[in-house]
Design a protein around this motif. Structure first.
Motif, PDB file in Angstrom:
ATOM      1  N   PRO A  22      21.950  34.510  27.306  1.00 21.35           N
ATOM      2  CA  PRO A  22      20.724  33.841  26.903  1.00 21.35           C
ATOM      3  C   PRO A  22      20.415  33.574  25.385  1.00 21.35           C
ATOM      4  O   PRO A  22      20.876  34.542  24.655  1.00 21.35           O
ATOM      5  CB  PRO A  22      19.664  35.044  27.440  1.00 21.35           C
ATOM      6  CG  PRO A  22      20.363  35.638  28.622  1.00 21.35           C
ATOM      7  CD  PRO A  22      21.786  35.709  28.033  1.00 21.35           C
ATOM      8  N   THR A  53      12.657  33.970  24.080  1.00 22.17           N
ATOM      9  CA  THR A  53      13.230  34.666  25.196  1.00 22.17           C
ATOM     10  C   THR A  53      12.736  36.180  25.301  1.00 22.17           C
ATOM     11  O   THR A  53      12.380  36.711  26.257  1.00 22.17           O
ATOM     12  CB  THR A  53      14.670  34.706  25.166  1.00 22.17           C
ATOM     13  OG1 THR A  53      15.326  33.139  25.433  1.00 22.17           O
ATOM     14  CG2 THR A  53      15.575  35.447  26.657  1.00 22.17           C
ATOM     15  N   CYS A  70      10.435  37.952  28.172  1.00 21.96           N
ATOM     16  CA  CYS A  70      10.931  39.121  28.958  1.00 21.96           C
ATOM     17  C   CYS A  70      10.273  40.235  28.896  1.00 21.96           C
ATOM     18  O   CYS A  70      10.088  41.018  29.908  1.00 21.96           O
ATOM     19  CB  CYS A  70      12.378  39.464  28.302  1.00 21.96           C
ATOM     20  SG  CYS A  70      13.831  38.334  28.745  1.00 21.96           S
ATOM     21  N   ILE A 103      14.740  31.336  31.712  1.00 22.91           N
ATOM     22  CA  ILE A 103      15.819  32.038  30.721  1.00 22.91           C
ATOM     23  C   ILE A 103      17.018  31.706  31.446  1.00 22.91           C
ATOM     24  O   ILE A 103      18.048  31.479  30.666  1.00 22.91           O
ATOM     25  CB  ILE A 103      15.483  33.742  31.179  1.00 22.91           C
ATOM     26  CG1 ILE A 103      14.141  34.155  30.249  1.00 22.91           C
ATOM     27  CG2 ILE A 103      16.613  34.445  30.338  1.00 22.91           C
ATOM     28  CD1 ILE A 103      13.786  35.379  30.945  1.00 22.91           C
ATOM     29  N   PHE A 107      13.775  29.100  22.975  1.00 17.12           N
ATOM     30  CA  PHE A 107      13.426  28.017  24.028  1.00 17.12           C
ATOM     31  C   PHE A 107      13.357  26.765  23.138  1.00 17.12           C
ATOM     32  O   PHE A 107      12.455  26.251  23.162  1.00 17.12           O
ATOM     33  CB  PHE A 107      12.095  28.404  24.967  1.00 17.12           C
ATOM     34  CG  PHE A 107      12.420  29.418  25.822  1.00 17.12           C
ATOM     35  CD1 PHE A 107      13.113  29.257  27.052  1.00 17.12           C
ATOM     36  CD2 PHE A 107      11.753  30.640  25.762  1.00 17.12           C
ATOM     37  CE1 PHE A 107      13.518  30.376  27.851  1.00 17.12           C
ATOM     38  CE2 PHE A 107      11.755  31.534  26.593  1.00 17.12           C
ATOM     39  CZ  PHE A 107      12.743  31.500  27.756  1.00 17.12           C
ATOM     40  N   ASN A 120      18.433  28.462  29.876  1.00 16.59           N
ATOM     41  CA  ASN A 120      18.494  28.362  28.411  1.00 16.59           C
ATOM     42  C   ASN A 120      19.570  29.398  27.874  1.00 16.59           C
ATOM     43  O   ASN A 120      19.337  30.456  27.154  1.00 16.59           O
ATOM     44  CB  ASN A 120      17.055  28.876  27.719  1.00 16.59           C
ATOM     45  CG  ASN A 120      17.006  28.734  26.540  1.00 16.59           C
ATOM     46  OD1 ASN A 120      17.414  27.679  25.861  1.00 16.59           O
ATOM     47  ND2 ASN A 120      16.488  29.743  25.624  1.00 16.59           N
ATOM     48  N   CYS A 121      20.716  29.046  28.166  1.00 21.67           N
ATOM     49  CA  CYS A 121      21.839  30.140  27.880  1.00 21.67           C
ATOM     50  C   CYS A 121      23.136  29.322  27.030  1.00 21.67           C
ATOM     51  O   CYS A 121      23.202  28.117  27.408  1.00 21.67           O
ATOM     52  CB  CYS A 121      22.833  30.550  29.269  1.00 21.67           C
ATOM     53  SG  CYS A 121      21.581  31.835  29.941  1.00 21.67           S
ATOM     54  N   ILE A 171       6.513  30.564  29.813  1.00 23.64           N
ATOM     55  CA  ILE A 171       7.434  31.395  28.303  1.00 23.64           C
ATOM     56  C   ILE A 171       6.380  31.534  27.533  1.00 23.64           C
ATOM     57  O   ILE A 171       5.284  31.020  27.277  1.00 23.64           O
ATOM     58  CB  ILE A 171       8.728  30.426  28.015  1.00 23.64           C
ATOM     59  CG1 ILE A 171       7.888  29.078  27.768  1.00 23.64           C
ATOM     60  CG2 ILE A 171       9.661  30.506  29.051  1.00 23.64           C
ATOM     61  CD1 ILE A 171       9.035  28.244  27.054  1.00 23.64           C
ATOM     62  N   VAL A 216      16.592  41.088  27.947  1.00 27.22           N
ATOM     63  CA  VAL A 216      16.651  40.335  29.031  1.00 27.22           C
ATOM     64  C   VAL A 216      17.381  41.027  30.341  1.00 27.22           C
ATOM     65  O   VAL A 216      16.575  40.817  31.189  1.00 27.22           O
ATOM     66  CB  VAL A 216      17.672  39.050  28.899  1.00 27.22           C
ATOM     67  CG1 VAL A 216      17.996  38.168  30.050  1.00 27.22           C
ATOM     68  CG2 VAL A 216      17.134  38.125  27.712  1.00 27.22           C
TER      69      VAL A 216
END
Length: 608
Positions: free
Chosen positions: A270, A181, A185, A224, A274, A227-228, A109, A304
């Protein structure tokens, strides 16, 4: 003068050729390979405030901006009108590797800035080196030292008082942020774009460098997916969200379950950062989310979507087999559809677009996904999955209707028959006691709209080239608007420097309507130890010290939530004005050049 070639030249010449260390009043910290971006404060008012907004700026090159510039350069190259320099691309790509999170390499990440090791904490930290210096030295700043630092020649001490006051109010600003995120991405997207040149003599080396660092993109995608925000989950790490986000999501959640009859468990959106709730306590205060509460930001969510589709284009349909990725795709697309069709994205851009305040950036992000889906459908032919077909139908619909209509409504045609768009930057000032609109973000907004309209109204001709054509149903009015606005940008962008700025990124807090404490929450946590805060005294004490974490966890009946809104006196209807209060924003004329280069390359491929 060839506008496209001159734009490319200016972009390439701006890149930092070497890393320079900070030296007060002599040199800011700059990092080799990055493209320039500056931190400004959105002061509005008389000539003093105008000059402060423009000239009081902190250089802040970063991987986030550099990644977007590389994408624009290589996407423009596909149309055959410009050839970016190989070394410029390679240096930029390699510079972004410094933004990989070294604290947990298994997650793959990325963060906004380069990461540096902190001996005191024993971990790597993302931070803006130049902004960090300013904030840490706020107690020692004077109007005189600010004048020297920012080289504001001719400014009297009195004229810099508001700048000094504002900076002193930022002394508690969070400067060590987590991976996010968004940056993760756009790194995936850059990999897909570079993969188109993997056999190229010119850019093949840059792709090889990227793939060595990012050999397993599935690791990034899995991070990802894990991590929602899932409002119906039993885990507070998943069902808790920034109270501002819950405010605008609550009706969408109800629509998901009650009106659309979709499965509760499949709603997964998302987060921006993080950093789970448990991790916040573990790493406080060394690493923290700026507002201490993880949120949902629709531009981030749009990126995303585009990154997942880019991964599918690059690595094939097997990406759809990753755990929960289909749920995430549907959740994102239905949220985008809901926010656009209900006008929510325009009515409450202050909290839906916490970091990207310009709605034009958001609409471009969405249109990119529309076009890449059309490329995927052409490539896969009869194997195009049903889920992607459903998403394409939704994006085509909103792109051709709500998005296009909104952009036409906002089109400005001046007395010289020049077609363009503007947002808010520089449009709330006063000159000699008279209101004036400087249109400082004009070229940025106009080029974003050109890209958006073209991506929504064109289709790829074949899968072996990058040629595209207008859909047969494209109204002549749309073609005419694209042509006239493109010709205006081509004619004027190299000669009107005062209109090259942008608010590509900003801090989240931009006035009372964005204050997290003015929205109902049902979890209040002491950031120092993770304990639930119960007493009013502790609450106020922690709030004053910026050590209070607030979230909205789970769901709530509408009637009960209304009571909480009334108690908080929450601003439920925003007045649409970003210029009422000063706020920190990131601006890059080089990115304006980059997005304009991409827009004009597309235009030229269609009209010449």
């Amino acid at each position: 003068m060839n506008t496209l070639e001159e734009l490319l030249k200016r972009i390439e010449n701006s890149q930092y050729e070497k890393t320079e260390q900070f030296e007060i009043s002599k040199c800011w910290f700059n990092e080799k390979g990055f493209f320039p971006m500056d931190i400004h404060i959105n002061f509005c008012g008389d000539e003093t405030m105008t000059n402060s907004r423009r000239n009081v700026k902190i250089p802040d090159g970063n991987g986030f901006l550099t990644n977007f510039v590389v994408q624009c350069l290589l996407e423009s190259e596909k149309f055959g009108f410009v050839k970016p320099n190989n070394q410029v691309i390679s240096n930029a790509v390699e510079a972004t590797f410094n933004c990989l999170n070294k604290n947990d390499l298994n997650k793959r990440i990325y963060g906004f800035w380069s990461q540096f090791y902190n001996d005191d904490f024993g971990i790597y930290i993302f931070s803006s080196m130049n902004l960090k210096y300013i904030i840490e030295n706020v107690p020692n700043l004077t109007t005189e030292s600010i004048g020297k630092l920012f080289k504001t020649d001719g400014y009297s001490s009195n004229k810099l008082k508001k700048v000094l006051e504002y900076l002193k109010n930022k002394k508690d600003m969070k400067l060590s942020i987590p991976s996010d995120t968004d940056c993760t991405c756009i790194n995936i997207v850059m990999g897909e774009i570079l993969s188109n040149f993997k056999d190229s003599i010119q850019y093949g080396d840059a792709y090889e460098s990227w793939i060595r660092v990012n050999e397993n993109v599935e690791m990034s995608l899995n991070s990802i997916c894990q991590n929602c925000y899932s409002p119906f989950s039993d885990d507070p790490n998943n069902n808790s969200v920034d109270p501002r986000s819950f405010f605008f999501l609550k009706d969408f959640i109800n629509d998901w379950v009650i009106n659309k009859k979709r499965n509760k468990e499949e709603l997964m959106i998302p987060f921006t950062y993080f950093l789970s709730l448990d991790e916040q306590i573990k790493y406080f205060p060394e690493i923290q989310i700026p507002s201490l509460s993880n949120h949902i930001e629709l531009s981030v969510v749009s990126n995303v979507l585009f990154s997942i589709l880019s991964a599918i284009k690059c690595y094939g349909l097997k990406i759809l087999d990753l755990i929960n990725i289909k749920f995430i795709l549907k959740s994102i697309v239905f949220l985008l559809e809901y926010s656009i069709k209900t006008n929510l994205i325009f009515d409450r851009a202050d909290i839906l677009l916490l970091y990207y305040p310009s709605v034009y950036s958001f609409l471009w992000f969405v249109s990119r996904s529309n076009f890449i889906l059309k490329e995927l459908k052409l490539k896969e032919n009869n194997n195009f999955p049903l889920i992607l077909e459903e998403i394409l139908i939704v994006l085509n619909d909103i792109g051709e209707n709500e998005v296009t209509n909104k952009l036409i409504d906002r089109l400005i045609i001046d007395q010289n028959q020049q077609y363009y768009w503007e947002d808010f930057l520089g449009n709330s000032d006063v000159f000699k006691s008279e209101p004036i609109k400087y249109g400082e973000d004009r070229f940025f907004c106009t080029s974003l709209v050109i890209n958006t309209l073209i991506d929504n109204w064109t289709i790829p001709i074949d899968s072996s080239s990058y040629k595209r054509s207008f859909k047969e149903i494209t109204p002549n009015k749309i073609k005419s608007i694209i042509k006239k606005s493109s010709l205006y940008v081509s004619k004027s962008i190299l000669n009107e420097d005062e209109k090259l700025s942008n608010v590509f990124f900003s801090e989240a807090s931009k006035g009372r309507s964005t204050k997290i404490m003015d929205y109902p929450s049902n979890i209040k946590i002491n950031a120092n130890n993770g304990n639930i805060v119960k007493s009013d005294f502790d609450l106020e004490n922690l709030k004053s010290k910026k050590q209070l974490i607030v979230y909205f966890s789970g769901i709530i009946e509408e009637e009960n939530y209304k009571k909480l809104l009334n108690e908080k006196k929450t601003i439920e209807k925003w007045n649409g004005n970003f210029n009422e209060n000063p706020f920190i924003y990131w601006s890059s004329p080089i990115f304006t050049y980059s997005i304009s280069l991409l827009a004009l390359s597309k235009f030229k491929s269609l009209f010449e």
